[in-house]
Structures are given as structure tokens and as C-alpha cells.
Design a protein around this motif. Sequence first.
Motif, short mmCIF file in Angstrom:
data_model
loop_
_atom_site.label_atom_id
_atom_site.label_comp_id
_atom_site.label_asym_id
_atom_site.label_seq_id
_atom_site.Cartn_x
_atom_site.Cartn_y
_atom_site.Cartn_z
N ALA A 253 0.83 -1.21 0.00
CA ALA A 253 0.00 0.00 0.00
C ALA A 253 0.86 1.25 0.00
CB ALA A 253 -0.92 -0.01 1.22
N VAL A 254 1.99 1.22 0.70
CA VAL A 254 2.90 2.36 0.69
C VAL A 254 3.45 2.57 -0.71
CG1 VAL A 254 5.05 3.31 1.62
CG2 VAL A 254 3.51 2.02 3.13
N VAL A 255 3.89 1.49 -1.35
CA VAL A 255 4.44 1.59 -2.71
C VAL A 255 3.37 2.08 -3.68
CG1 VAL A 255 5.45 0.30 -4.62
CG2 VAL A 255 6.18 -0.15 -2.27
N ASP A 256 2.14 1.61 -3.50
CA ASP A 256 1.05 2.06 -4.37
C ASP A 256 0.83 3.56 -4.22
OD1 ASP A 256 -1.36 1.53 -6.10
OD2 ASP A 256 -2.36 2.31 -4.31
N LEU A 257 0.88 4.06 -2.99
CA LEU A 257 0.72 5.50 -2.77
C LEU A 257 1.87 6.27 -3.40
CD1 LEU A 257 -0.70 7.93 -1.54
CD2 LEU A 257 0.49 7.45 0.62
N LEU A 258 3.09 5.79 -3.25
CA LEU A 258 4.24 6.44 -3.88
C LEU A 258 4.04 6.54 -5.39
CD1 LEU A 258 7.16 4.68 -1.96
CD2 LEU A 258 6.41 7.05 -1.67
N THR A 259 3.55 5.46 -5.99
CA THR A 259 3.32 5.45 -7.43
C THR A 259 2.26 6.47 -7.82
OG1 THR A 259 3.93 3.11 -7.56
CG2 THR A 259 2.66 4.00 -9.39
N ARG A 260 1.16 6.50 -7.07
CA ARG A 260 0.07 7.42 -7.39
C ARG A 260 0.48 8.88 -7.22
NH1 ARG A 260 -3.76 7.03 -3.80
NH2 ARG A 260 -3.11 5.27 -2.54
N LEU A 261 1.46 9.13 -6.36
CA LEU A 261 1.95 10.49 -6.16
C LEU A 261 3.04 10.88 -7.15
CD1 LEU A 261 2.02 10.66 -2.25
CD2 LEU A 261 0.36 11.73 -3.78
N GLY A 262 3.37 9.98 -8.07
CA GLY A 262 4.37 10.28 -9.07
C GLY A 262 5.80 10.16 -8.60
N VAL A 263 6.02 9.44 -7.50
CA VAL A 263 7.37 9.24 -6.98
C VAL A 263 8.13 8.29 -7.90
CG1 VAL A 263 8.69 8.27 -5.05
CG2 VAL A 263 6.70 9.72 -4.61
#
Length: 251
Positions: A63-73
Motif C-alpha cells: 500500500a505504501v508503494v502504491d501511494l508512492l506510485t500514485r503520487l508520481g514518486v
Amino acid sequence: MTTNMSAPTIILIAGHWLGAWAWDEVLEHLDNGHTRATAMTLPGLDGDDPERTTRTLDDQSAAVVDLLTRLGVSEDHPATIVAHSGANGPVSLVLDRHPELVHRVVWVDSGPVAAGGAFAPDLPAGVEELPLPPFEVLGQQASLEGLSAEVLERFRSRAVPEPGTVLRQSVELTDEARREVSTTLVCCSIPGAQVLELARAGHPMFAEVAHLRHLDVVDLPTGHWPMWSRPGDLAQIIQAAAGGSAPAASA
């Protein structure tokens, strides 16, 4: 939240029993004109999730990685991850699996988990969840210094029981690159000098700290929940860390 992609991205993750709401005061103090700060609730700590008691550390790290991806990290635009207390399990997995996505990790009265470590490996398999203990019990395990009666009441009313699967699961780590990620230890209930001494002595809770290559240590004397007892000071430390400047110690 600003859409300025040149601003540092900050992900705030609270420890056991807590969701994104735990960072409300810190977010008020962060300069959103120069940062993109987001607090998240880990899987298993959403009280409305009907499957939350079966969530795992793998679910949380994903879930952390998914959020990073959605934020354009990305590797070109990595994020600063702020991990409080028991969020160290899933964040240690993120650092191991995707170190290139993390500019800096800020451990708040916490630290990286060593390979094979688990928070409560002896918790019986039949225990599905661990509710927030009575404060007289919790206070023997972690300092409640600086928390008012109002804050404690909010803590009690909003806390979500921690999934037993998360507490029992060991953290499997394989990539030494996790130790190359720039790190800030924000030491609250234990002074930084003592943490480093325990790390050098191989104490299981702090042993991994001794292997970190790029480490800053900041003392923020207070209890185990500085996001409530000293939110403004904690926000300053986080913002300095995310911006690449040396975090200042606080009295």
C-alpha cells in the motif's frame, strides 16, 4: 496539497492503532507551499475494512508503494517517508524492495527492523487483533509524556486494534541498498546518544541502526507520540529532512 512536483514529497505513516488522522496537527505545521505532504492509513488500521484482521506486513508495504506510485514518486523524484513506532515493519520492507524511491526515511521514536525481526513473534496464532491497552499498561511500555487528557481521549476513541498477523510476521530483508538510504532518527522517549550506544552493543531493537551509512540523529525530548505532544517541532524536523538541510535538535 500543492501540485508543485519540484516540492519534496512526504509520506507520513503512524504506528500501531493509528491512521492518517494521527498526523493532523503535524500537517497543519508543514509548509504546503514547499512540500507535498500526505498521511496514510495502513491496511489493517481502517476500522471500516471488513478484512482488516487478516492484513499483513506485505499488504501494508504494498500500500505504501502504491501511494508512492500514485503520487508520481520515481527514482528521479524520490520521497521522504516518515515512519512512527510500529510503522517500522512495513517501511523497512519498502526500503528493502524499493530503496530507489526513498530520498530519506525519518524514523520517529522508531528505527529500522533487522532481517527476521517481528514485533510480537510469540503472539498466539488464535489472537486476531490487539486492542489499544489501558493507558496505565501502555504507559509502562511507551512514554505518554506530553499527552493531555483530551489527546488521550481522542487516542482511545479513534484507535483501531492492530491485526495479529502484522504483529507476528517477521520482516524478510535481502537488499543491502536499504542501508544506503539517508536516515534521520528522531529520538523522543530515549535520547539519541543512548540509542546509538544500544545500537553499537547489538541490542535487537536498535542493531540495524549500526549498519546505516548516512545517519542524522535529532533529539526531540517528549513522549512516544510527538505528533501530538510537539507537532510544530516535529514538523520542522521533517521539513528540514525532506529539504536536505540538517535537522536541528530541539530542547
